[in-house]
Write a protein that holds these residues in place. Structure first.
Motif, mmCIF file in Angstrom:
data_model
loop_
_atom_site.group_PDB
_atom_site.id
_atom_site.type_symbol
_atom_site.label_atom_id
_atom_site.label_comp_id
_atom_site.label_asym_id
_atom_site.label_seq_id
_atom_site.Cartn_x
_atom_site.Cartn_y
_atom_site.Cartn_z
ATOM 1 N N HIS A 59 81.396 -87.138 -21.582
ATOM 2 C CA HIS A 59 81.196 -85.687 -21.724
ATOM 3 C C HIS A 59 82.271 -84.841 -21.036
ATOM 4 O O HIS A 59 82.622 -83.774 -21.519
ATOM 5 N N ASP A 60 82.799 -85.324 -19.918
ATOM 6 C CA ASP A 60 83.787 -84.520 -19.183
ATOM 7 C C ASP A 60 85.210 -85.029 -19.361
ATOM 8 O O ASP A 60 86.088 -84.708 -18.556
ATOM 9 N N LYS A 111 88.351 -83.013 -18.846
ATOM 10 C CA LYS A 111 88.863 -82.631 -17.520
ATOM 11 C C LYS A 111 90.219 -83.277 -17.236
ATOM 12 O O LYS A 111 90.901 -82.907 -16.286
ATOM 13 N N HIS A 119 87.615 -77.525 -20.436
ATOM 14 C CA HIS A 119 87.478 -78.990 -20.527
ATOM 15 C C HIS A 119 86.629 -79.401 -21.724
ATOM 16 O O HIS A 119 86.828 -80.469 -22.299
ATOM 17 N N HIS A 124 77.938 -79.292 -23.996
ATOM 18 C CA HIS A 124 77.030 -79.628 -22.879
ATOM 19 C C HIS A 124 76.921 -78.523 -21.824
ATOM 20 O O HIS A 124 76.122 -78.621 -20.902
ATOM 21 N N HIS A 125 77.721 -77.447 -21.964
ATOM 22 C CA HIS A 125 77.576 -76.326 -21.030
ATOM 23 C C HIS A 125 77.033 -75.066 -21.713
ATOM 24 O O HIS A 125 77.112 -73.972 -21.149
HETATM 25 FE FE LIG Z 1 81.301 -80.596 -18.105
#
Ligand SMILES: [Fe+2]
Length: 360
Positions: free
Chosen positions: A191-192, A195, A220, A244-245
């Motif tokens: 998910h990240d 980044k 990201h 997801h945010h």
């Molecule tokens: Fe995230």
């Protein structure tokens, strides 16, 4: 086109009858495969464990360990879960075919066969194996990248293996499809991944981000989407990476989606992610008790930030089946998580969580 596969393909012929091995060898030698032989089930298992074959041709009727048992034994090991196994037999009834396929065979050839038929079936199996290998390479590369982020961003997130475990538990309870569960588990790890594109002075900043830094950090989700979108296998996972945010009330990012406009998998992941963050120890906070964690989850839901129905289901499951959620919190260090991630990388995530399902 076929030559590319033929020259490099390594085939193991397993048959207790030397004449049958010779027949298959003659057919396949004309197609320039690299051939190896085994004359019983035990020898086959040993050779398969010590060599990298592209295809195994497996006789069904053999003394001691027969072909069906060899197949079953191999399929229990993640390393051989996707190895193409073609059953070669003179058995004729449809039940035999069913038994062979149930044991995990990839394909079935009936004796007597035309050499060209055998060659074309082996070719098809090799082609399939090459595609799977390539996908595995891509997945391994993505997981490696995710692990870099996990290591870098340890003060904020992770370990991702716990997230994947919690996602799996919740997803199974929600009776999602296999494809959705797969996407959710991949999303927990990836998910990240965006980044990777965030400069270290922002990603690793220990004090609060200023407004412009925050705007960069928010990117990201878009970077992650761009990284993963080209890969078909990650199609459903991309929704989790990108959204997801988002927040139920529309106050999230990147698109300010609200309610059910936020893809379901992203909403499910959010609940798991928040639970994980609250109930885990982080460098900046102790792990909250279950009571406090549930209280905050309910507050988030009341404020309109999360999908209230999903939060309710999650809490109900947490209360009804607390054992399912158990993963030793304090003992999961980053190195432990890396060890787990390595396992995931080695097995491929599908086999990895299939193992969890089987052992639960
Ligand atoms: Fe995230």
């Amino acid at each position: 086109m076929h030559g590319e596969f033929i020259t490099s393909a390594k085939v193991l012929i397993v048959d207790d009858m030397a004449t049958n091995r010779e027949l298959a060898k003659t057919a396949l030698c004309s197609a320039a495969y690299q051939i190896d032989e085994a004359e019983n089930g035990q020898e086959a298992l040993e050779k398969i464990k010590n060599n990298h074959y592209d295809v195994v041709l497996l006789d069904v009727l053999m003394p001691d360990i027969d072909g069906l048992d060899v197949c079953k034994i191999l399929r229990q090991e993640a390393d051989f879960a996707l190895l193409p196994i073609i059953m070669v037999t003179s058995l004729e009834s449809p039940d035999d075919v069913i038994r062979g396929m149930s044991a995990g065979a990839t394909d079935y050839v009936q004796k007597p066969y035309f050499p060209a038929e055998l060659v074309s079936r082996v070719n098809a199996a090799v082609r399939h194996k090459r595609i799977i290998d390539r996908l595995d390479d891509i997945e391994t590369a993505f997981f490696t990248l995710a692990r870099i982020i996990e290591a870098k961003d340890a003060h904020q997130n992770g370990p991702y293996d716990r997230l994947a475990h919690l996602s799996l538990v919740f997803a199974q309870n929600l009776k999602l499809t296999y494809q959705q569960i797969d996407a959710l588990c991949r999303g927990s790890i990836l998910h990240d991944i965006g980044k990777l594109g965030i400069p270290d002075h922002i990603l690793l900043k220990s004090s609060q981000l200023n407004e412009s830094e925050w705007e960069i950090m928010k990117q990201h989700v878009i970077i992650g989407e761009q990284l993963c979108k080209p890969f078909k296998a990650l199609q459903d996972t991309v929704d989790i990476i990108k959204y997801h945010h988002e927040a139920w009330d529309g106050s999230g990012y990147p698109e300010g989606l609200s309610g059910k406009n936020i893809p379901l998998l992203a909403r499910i992941f959010q609940v798991v992610d928040i639970y994980d963050a609250l109930s885990s120890k982080r460098p900046y906070k102790e792990a909250f008790s279950e009571e406090t964690t549930i209280k905050i989850l309910k507050e988030e839901s009341k404020k309109g930030l999360r999908d209230a129905k999903l939060v309710k289901e999650f809490i109900a499951l947490l209360k009804a089946e607390p054992k399912l959620f158990q993963m030793p919190k304090e003992s999961i260090t980053l190195s432990k998580s890396c060890e787990l991630t390595e396992k995931v990388m080695k097995l491929g995530i599908s086999s990895w969580y299939q193992k969890i399902i089987n052992s639960s």
